[in-house]
Design an enzyme around this catalytic site. Structure first.
Site, PDB file in Angstrom:
ATOM      1  CE1 TYR A  46       4.814  -8.564  -3.061  1.00 54.97           C
ATOM      2  CE2 TYR A  46       3.497  -7.349  -1.545  1.00 54.97           C
ATOM      3  CZ  TYR A  46       3.994  -7.603  -2.750  1.00 54.97           C
ATOM      4  OH  TYR A  46       3.600  -6.626  -3.662  1.00 54.97           O
ATOM      5  CE  LYS A  87       0.673  -9.231  -2.564  1.00 53.29           C
ATOM      6  NZ  LYS A  87       0.531  -8.132  -3.092  1.00 53.29           N
ATOM      7  CD  GLU A 126      -1.441  -5.670 -12.457  1.00 52.96           C
ATOM      8  OE1 GLU A 126      -2.502  -5.991 -11.442  1.00 52.96           O
ATOM      9  OE2 GLU A 126      -0.441  -6.428 -12.519  1.00 52.96           O
ATOM     10  CG  LEU A 182      -1.214  -9.897  -7.701  1.00 53.39           C
ATOM     11  CD1 LEU A 182       0.091 -10.743  -7.916  1.00 53.39           C
ATOM     12  CD2 LEU A 182      -1.027  -8.895  -6.732  1.00 53.39           C
TER      13      LEU A 182
HETATM   14  N1  PLP Z   1      -2.046  -5.421  -8.692  1.00 54.56           N
HETATM   15  C1  PLP Z   1      -0.577  -5.450  -8.143  1.00 54.56           C
HETATM   16  C2  PLP Z   1       0.409  -5.338  -9.366  1.00 54.56           C
HETATM   17  C3  PLP Z   1      -0.442  -5.214  -6.904  1.00 54.56           C
HETATM   18  O1  PLP Z   1       0.702  -4.893  -6.328  1.00 54.56           O
HETATM   19  C4  PLP Z   1      -1.636  -5.455  -6.006  1.00 54.56           C
HETATM   20  C5  PLP Z   1      -1.400  -5.444  -4.658  1.00 54.56           C
HETATM   21  O2  PLP Z   1      -0.378  -5.061  -4.241  1.00 54.56           O
HETATM   22  C6  PLP Z   1      -2.874  -5.711  -6.662  1.00 54.56           C
HETATM   23  C7  PLP Z   1      -2.859  -5.607  -8.226  1.00 54.56           C
HETATM   24  C8  PLP Z   1      -3.954  -5.686  -5.724  1.00 54.56           C
HETATM   25  O3  PLP Z   1      -3.970  -6.946  -5.211  1.00 54.56           O
HETATM   26  P1  PLP Z   1      -5.058  -7.251  -3.743  1.00 54.56           P
HETATM   27  O4  PLP Z   1      -6.473  -6.806  -4.193  1.00 54.56           O
HETATM   28  O5  PLP Z   1      -4.776  -8.589  -3.593  1.00 54.56           O
HETATM   29  O6  PLP Z   1      -4.463  -6.319  -2.681  1.00 54.56           O
END
Ligand code: PLP
Length: 283
Positions: free
Chosen positions: A33, A145, A177, A201
């Site tokens: 997603y 993702k 994270e 991610l």
């Molecule tokens: N890390 C994880 C595990 C996430 O699920 C998300 C966003 O859903 C992020 C980091 C942040 O990603 P983004 O800045 O692209 O929203």
């Protein structure tokens, strides 16, 4: 207002959108997603979000349409729903087949879905939140993702039940994270964030904040931060497309930045807001 969604080439009311019980997304979480924030009807950092979408698809070897297709879908989704500030969700699974095998058939048609929901936008300084340190129990391909989010959900649930906004995850003594956001720590004026590898991610807002920090002349090190050094943090913040730059005032019993939004964090919150205006051409 009822939401109109995109499903496999059709535009339908959200409640009418149905997929097969044999969809591999349902059976095996065999899908990915993407989430794109929208400000005043304009997608924010769209090129970067679509590039990550394509990376996730190619990691799973799912053949789905290219970026021009998704750009058109997002435009129409915005037009049809008329939401000014929103989050666009794109979901792609490998498709449906009754043969319930881990190994998918070669000629499957992927399931393509896009939806939208309102985003409460904050233009002010957000209030600091509290996080709790947990072991990162996720798999070793956190860079994809994937819709397979069971560990993230369990960790988030446990953190919420204990009264925390987010779990702060550690693997082998290093901060990775949050369950749905990236980690940034500030020590002695230097900003640290975990490197972009298979353990996190690669957040689009993470990259954006790194760029903003560098434009402000701040030093950023994409270097893992040790759990044993957390007590030395001057500031801590999290980033994600929905939370933007979120200051953290406490890790369990450890108060950070006197429980306030630290000065570098505040600078980045302001820079992030300004970039939303500029990149989305908001007057
Ligand atoms: N890390 C994880 C595990 C996430 O699920 C998300 C966003 O859903 C992020 C980091 C942040 O990603 P983004 O800045 O692209 O929203």
């Amino acid at each position: 207002m009822p939401i109109t969604v995109f499903l496999n080439g059709q535009w339908i009311a959200a409640e009418q959108a149905k997929i097969s019980v044999f969809d591999r997304g349902f059976l095996f979480a065999d899908g990915i997603y993407e989430v794109v924030p929208v400000y005043q009807q304009r997608p924010f950092l769209l090129v970067e979000h679509l590039a990550r979408l394509q990376r996730s698809l190619s990691a799973l070897q799912i053949n789905a349409p290219d970026n021009s297709f998704w750009q058109a879908v997002i435009s129409e989704l915005l037009e049809r729903n008329g939401l000014a500030d929103a989050l666009v969700y794109i979901q792609v699974t490998r498709g449906a087949e009754a043969n319930r095998s881990h190994l998918a058939g070669a000629d499957l048609q992927p399931t393509l879905f896009a939806s939208i929901s309102p985003l409460p936008v904050h233009w002010h300084q957000p209030k600091p939140v509290a996080v709790t340190l947990f072991d990162d129990i996720r798999w070793l391909r956190c860079d994809i993702k994937s819709t397979s989010l069971l560990a993230n959900i369990m960790l988030k649930q446990q953190a919420h039940q204990a009264g925390y906004s987010e779990p702060l995850l550690q693997r082998d003594g290093w901060i990775t994270e949050g369950a749905s956001c990236n980690f940034f720590g500030v020590r002695n004026g230097i900003i640290y964030t975990a490197p972009k590898d298979h353990l996190i991610l690669p957040g689009i807002s993470r990259d954006h904040v790194i760029q903003l920090a560098q434009q402000l002349g701040l030093e950023v090190r994409e270097q893992a931060f040790a759990v044993t050094d957390l007590a030395e943090l001057d500031e801590l913040f999290l980033t994600s497309s929905s939370r933007e730059v979120q200051p953290v005032g406490r890790i369990d019993d450890m108060i950070i930045a006197d429980g306030q939004c630290g000065p570098l964090t505040a600078q980045l919150v302001t820079a992030y807001h300004a970039s939303k205006r500029t990149l989305c051409e908001i007057s």
